[in-house]
Design an enzyme around this catalytic site. Structure first.
Site, PDB file in Angstrom:
ATOM      1  N   ASP A   8     -27.225 -11.763  18.038  1.00 52.33           N
ATOM      2  CA  ASP A   8     -26.834 -12.961  17.302  1.00 52.33           C
ATOM      3  C   ASP A   8     -25.538 -13.488  17.898  1.00 52.33           C
ATOM      4  O   ASP A   8     -24.545 -12.769  17.987  1.00 52.33           O
ATOM      5  CB  ASP A   8     -26.636 -12.606  15.823  1.00 52.33           C
ATOM      6  CG  ASP A   8     -26.175 -13.793  15.022  1.00 52.33           C
ATOM      7  OD1 ASP A   8     -26.947 -14.760  14.909  1.00 52.33           O
ATOM      8  OD2 ASP A   8     -25.043 -13.761  14.510  1.00 52.33           O
ATOM      9  N   TYR A  13     -18.631 -18.892  18.233  1.00 50.49           N
ATOM     10  CA  TYR A  13     -18.110 -17.541  18.497  1.00 50.49           C
ATOM     11  C   TYR A  13     -17.453 -17.466  19.879  1.00 50.49           C
ATOM     12  O   TYR A  13     -16.725 -16.530  20.178  1.00 50.49           O
ATOM     13  CB  TYR A  13     -19.211 -16.492  18.439  1.00 50.49           C
ATOM     14  CG  TYR A  13     -19.942 -16.371  17.126  1.00 50.49           C
ATOM     15  CD1 TYR A  13     -19.435 -16.898  15.946  1.00 50.49           C
ATOM     16  CD2 TYR A  13     -21.166 -15.730  17.072  1.00 50.49           C
ATOM     17  CE1 TYR A  13     -20.130 -16.785  14.758  1.00 50.49           C
ATOM     18  CE2 TYR A  13     -21.865 -15.608  15.893  1.00 50.49           C
ATOM     19  CZ  TYR A  13     -21.346 -16.135  14.738  1.00 50.49           C
ATOM     20  OH  TYR A  13     -22.048 -16.008  13.564  1.00 50.49           O
ATOM     21  N   LYS A  43     -26.581 -20.554  17.488  1.00 47.67           N
ATOM     22  CA  LYS A  43     -26.418 -21.533  16.412  1.00 47.67           C
ATOM     23  C   LYS A  43     -25.716 -22.791  16.895  1.00 47.67           C
ATOM     24  O   LYS A  43     -24.824 -22.734  17.726  1.00 47.67           O
ATOM     25  CB  LYS A  43     -25.618 -20.911  15.273  1.00 47.67           C
ATOM     26  CG  LYS A  43     -26.284 -19.711  14.671  1.00 47.67           C
ATOM     27  CD  LYS A  43     -25.369 -19.041  13.678  1.00 47.67           C
ATOM     28  CE  LYS A  43     -25.708 -17.596  13.521  1.00 47.67           C
ATOM     29  NZ  LYS A  43     -25.284 -16.782  14.668  1.00 47.67           N
ATOM     30  N   HIS A  76     -25.565 -23.813  12.319  1.00 49.80           N
ATOM     31  CA  HIS A  76     -24.585 -22.822  11.859  1.00 49.80           C
ATOM     32  C   HIS A  76     -24.089 -23.107  10.440  1.00 49.80           C
ATOM     33  O   HIS A  76     -23.991 -22.228   9.618  1.00 49.80           O
ATOM     34  CB  HIS A  76     -23.396 -22.774  12.814  1.00 49.80           C
ATOM     35  CG  HIS A  76     -22.624 -21.505  12.710  1.00 49.80           C
ATOM     36  ND1 HIS A  76     -22.223 -20.810  13.807  1.00 49.80           N
ATOM     37  CD2 HIS A  76     -22.201 -20.798  11.655  1.00 49.80           C
ATOM     38  CE1 HIS A  76     -21.578 -19.729  13.431  1.00 49.80           C
ATOM     39  NE2 HIS A  76     -21.549 -19.703  12.127  1.00 49.80           N
TER      40      HIS A  76
END
Length: 97
Positions: A8, A13, A43, A76
């Site tokens: 993931d 991120y 995402k 997201h």
């Protein structure tokens, strides 16, 4: 061989390049495992919502990951940054994405 088979990540991120390199290294070291054996999720960042932005963002994620496909691509956060939660524009951004 046992290990993680679901990864993931997300644009926000800021680790997609590292994740892609780790996947490539793992596949190179484990000939019995193929790309189809690893489930990759990424995402869409809130600021990238809308059709054109979402398409470009997904292509960017693929490029950073070094992959031909992402198994699951999610929104997201179901809204756009800097808009109040009650703003009706959120629904249109989700629809366009």
């Amino acid at each position: 061989r046992v290990g993680y088979r679901m990864v993931d990540t997300a644009t926000v991120y800021r680790n997609e390049e590292e994740v892609g390199k780790a996947i490539a290294a793992f596949l190179a070291e484990n000939a019995e495992v193929s790309r189809k054996d690893i489930y990759v999720i990424s995402k869409l960042a809130p600021k990238e919502q809308g059709y054109d932005q979402a398409k470009a963002a997904c292509e960017g994620s693929l490029r950073r990951l070094g992959l031909k496909y992402i198994d699951l691509y999610l929104i997201h956060w179901p809204g756009r940054a800097k808009l109040k939660p009650e703003n009706d524009a959120h629904a249109q951004y989700r629809k366009d994405s």
